[in-house]
Design a protein around this motif. Sequence first.
Motif, PDB file in Angstrom:
ATOM      1  N   THR A   1       0.828  -1.212   0.000  1.00 12.33           N
ATOM      2  CA  THR A   1       0.000   0.000   0.000  1.00 12.33           C
ATOM      3  C   THR A   1       0.859   1.257   0.000  1.00 12.33           C
ATOM      4  O   THR A   1       0.626   2.195  -0.776  1.00 12.33           O
ATOM      5  CB  THR A   1      -0.935   0.009   1.223  1.00 12.33           C
ATOM      6  OG1 THR A   1      -1.724  -1.176   1.230  1.00 12.33           O
ATOM      7  CG2 THR A   1      -1.849   1.228   1.171  1.00 12.33           C
ATOM      8  N   ARG A   2       1.873   1.290   0.846  1.00 13.03           N
ATOM      9  CA  ARG A   2       2.756   2.460   0.925  1.00 13.03           C
ATOM     10  C   ARG A   2       3.560   2.638  -0.356  1.00 13.03           C
ATOM     11  O   ARG A   2       3.706   3.756  -0.881  1.00 13.03           O
ATOM     12  CB  ARG A   2       3.698   2.307   2.114  1.00 13.03           C
ATOM     13  CG  ARG A   2       4.700   3.462   2.267  1.00 13.03           C
ATOM     14  CD  ARG A   2       3.988   4.754   2.599  1.00 13.03           C
ATOM     15  NE  ARG A   2       4.916   5.879   2.612  1.00 13.03           N
ATOM     16  CZ  ARG A   2       4.574   7.121   2.929  1.00 13.03           C
ATOM     17  NH1 ARG A   2       3.320   7.394   3.243  1.00 13.03           N
ATOM     18  NH2 ARG A   2       5.462   8.088   2.917  1.00 13.03           N
ATOM     19  N   VAL A   3       4.095   1.539  -0.875  1.00 16.37           N
ATOM     20  CA  VAL A   3       4.898   1.608  -2.095  1.00 16.37           C
ATOM     21  C   VAL A   3       4.039   2.046  -3.279  1.00 16.37           C
ATOM     22  O   VAL A   3       4.468   2.858  -4.112  1.00 16.37           O
ATOM     23  CB  VAL A   3       5.554   0.239  -2.364  1.00 16.37           C
ATOM     24  CG1 VAL A   3       6.198   0.212  -3.740  1.00 16.37           C
ATOM     25  CG2 VAL A   3       6.589  -0.072  -1.298  1.00 16.37           C
ATOM     26  N   LEU A   4       2.816   1.521  -3.353  1.00 18.08           N
ATOM     27  CA  LEU A   4       1.912   1.912  -4.440  1.00 18.08           C
ATOM     28  C   LEU A   4       1.555   3.388  -4.352  1.00 18.08           C
ATOM     29  O   LEU A   4       1.506   4.098  -5.366  1.00 18.08           O
ATOM     30  CB  LEU A   4       0.644   1.056  -4.392  1.00 18.08           C
ATOM     31  CG  LEU A   4      -0.359   1.246  -5.532  1.00 18.08           C
ATOM     32  CD1 LEU A   4       0.272   0.899  -6.868  1.00 18.08           C
ATOM     33  CD2 LEU A   4      -1.594   0.382  -5.294  1.00 18.08           C
ATOM     34  N   PHE A   5       1.321   3.884  -3.132  1.00 20.45           N
ATOM     35  CA  PHE A   5       1.047   5.311  -2.956  1.00 20.45           C
ATOM     36  C   PHE A   5       2.238   6.155  -3.391  1.00 20.45           C
ATOM     37  O   PHE A   5       2.069   7.170  -4.082  1.00 20.45           O
ATOM     38  CB  PHE A   5       0.710   5.604  -1.489  1.00 20.45           C
ATOM     39  CG  PHE A   5       0.673   7.074  -1.162  1.00 20.45           C
ATOM     40  CD1 PHE A   5      -0.433   7.845  -1.495  1.00 20.45           C
ATOM     41  CD2 PHE A   5       1.767   7.690  -0.546  1.00 20.45           C
ATOM     42  CE1 PHE A   5      -0.462   9.205  -1.211  1.00 20.45           C
ATOM     43  CE2 PHE A   5       1.738   9.043  -0.259  1.00 20.45           C
ATOM     44  CZ  PHE A   5       0.629   9.808  -0.592  1.00 20.45           C
ATOM     45  N   ASN A   6       3.444   5.744  -2.990  1.00 21.17           N
ATOM     46  CA  ASN A   6       4.637   6.504  -3.380  1.00 21.17           C
ATOM     47  C   ASN A   6       4.765   6.598  -4.896  1.00 21.17           C
ATOM     48  O   ASN A   6       5.023   7.682  -5.441  1.00 21.17           O
ATOM     49  CB  ASN A   6       5.889   5.844  -2.794  1.00 21.17           C
ATOM     50  CG  ASN A   6       5.965   5.960  -1.284  1.00 21.17           C
ATOM     51  OD1 ASN A   6       5.341   6.824  -0.683  1.00 21.17           O
ATOM     52  ND2 ASN A   6       6.726   5.079  -0.665  1.00 21.17           N
ATOM     53  N   SER A   7       4.600   5.482  -5.570  1.00 18.94           N
ATOM     54  CA  SER A   7       4.761   5.468  -7.023  1.00 18.94           C
ATOM     55  C   SER A   7       3.684   6.290  -7.712  1.00 18.94           C
ATOM     56  O   SER A   7       3.975   7.060  -8.638  1.00 18.94           O
ATOM     57  CB  SER A   7       4.733   4.024  -7.539  1.00 18.94           C
ATOM     58  OG  SER A   7       5.885   3.322  -7.141  1.00 18.94           O
ATOM     59  N   LEU A   8       2.441   6.143  -7.280  1.00 17.52           N
ATOM     60  CA  LEU A   8       1.349   6.898  -7.902  1.00 17.52           C
ATOM     61  C   LEU A   8       1.506   8.389  -7.644  1.00 17.52           C
ATOM     62  O   LEU A   8       1.325   9.208  -8.561  1.00 17.52           O
ATOM     63  CB  LEU A   8       0.001   6.405  -7.373  1.00 17.52           C
ATOM     64  CG  LEU A   8      -0.497   5.063  -7.906  1.00 17.52           C
ATOM     65  CD1 LEU A   8      -1.770   4.646  -7.181  1.00 17.52           C
ATOM     66  CD2 LEU A   8      -0.748   5.132  -9.407  1.00 17.52           C
ATOM     67  N   PHE A   9       1.825   8.748  -6.418  1.00 15.00           N
ATOM     68  CA  PHE A   9       1.964  10.163  -6.085  1.00 15.00           C
ATOM     69  C   PHE A   9       3.102  10.805  -6.871  1.00 15.00           C
ATOM     70  O   PHE A   9       2.935  11.876  -7.481  1.00 15.00           O
ATOM     71  CB  PHE A   9       2.209  10.324  -4.579  1.00 15.00           C
ATOM     72  CG  PHE A   9       2.364  11.747  -4.135  1.00 15.00           C
ATOM     73  CD1 PHE A   9       1.251  12.563  -3.981  1.00 15.00           C
ATOM     74  CD2 PHE A   9       3.622  12.284  -3.886  1.00 15.00           C
ATOM     75  CE1 PHE A   9       1.391  13.888  -3.581  1.00 15.00           C
ATOM     76  CE2 PHE A   9       3.768  13.601  -3.482  1.00 15.00           C
ATOM     77  CZ  PHE A   9       2.652  14.407  -3.337  1.00 15.00           C
TER      78      PHE A   9
END
Length: 286
Positions: free
Chosen positions: A80-88
């Motif tokens: 979840t955190r990694v996906l947020f970082n990449s999307l952001f």
Amino acid sequence: MKTSSYTAAAHQKNSRNLPQKIGMYVLLGVFLIISIFPFYWMFIGSTNESGKMFTNPPTFLPGTKFAENLQNLNSTIDVTRVLFNSLFVSLLYVVSALIVCSLAAYALAKFEFKGRNLIFTAFLLSMMIPYQATLIPLFQMMSSAGLLNTYFAVIAPQICYPFAIFLLRQNFLAFPTELIEAARLDGAGELKIFAKVVMPAMRPSLAAASIFLFMTQWNNFLWPLVVLNESSMHTFPVALSSLLGLSYIDYGQVMTGVSIATIPIIIFFLVLQKQFISGMLGSAVK
């Protein structure tokens, strides 16, 4: 009589072209299978345990281990955190780069000033410089400014993307200069002309540039690896690299992570595919 003879001639022509059409569709089908198979293999790997990736004969059917692989992956890299970082990072980069690159491309296409062609040539030549050659100076700049382990440090170095400027400039050149002159005569300022008159006609080219920019940032591995030291800031490529251990690699986790990392790119392209084709064909202005 004329109608019947015409119908017979058309039928005869279609009959002669039938083998050619069949051969074309067979060839396209083969290329389609070759293109899709890596994605299918990735999905199969994400639903099976690690050992089944190298069985002989290979496994081509989905398994039942996707939930287990996803749970193990999440416990390793915090999906979840990694996906947020990449999307952001990717979305903020696309928006910022589009603003900078579109302004630069518009100026290079529609403004007459000394050295314009020289600047554009410099942009094109910068595409030939290996990215690895800029890592050390960029790292020193970010370190001196105290920007390490920040999203800004990941986004800023590539915000002025030469290929996006080139692509947008070619489309801006096709925009009628007469419309810009008419807007100036009506008293509109340059930024208003750019935002209200020119940019609405540039949606296909902006979509094409957006896809290139999104994929560039989403798949960026080396620079985030250098500039980000905290695991909580890692993007997907950097986080997935941590799964490749020296002694053991859980390919079920790796394939699950790669599958999740591929989904946003596919969605982004499918949403903008029509505009992407129009922009790449240079038909932004009708």
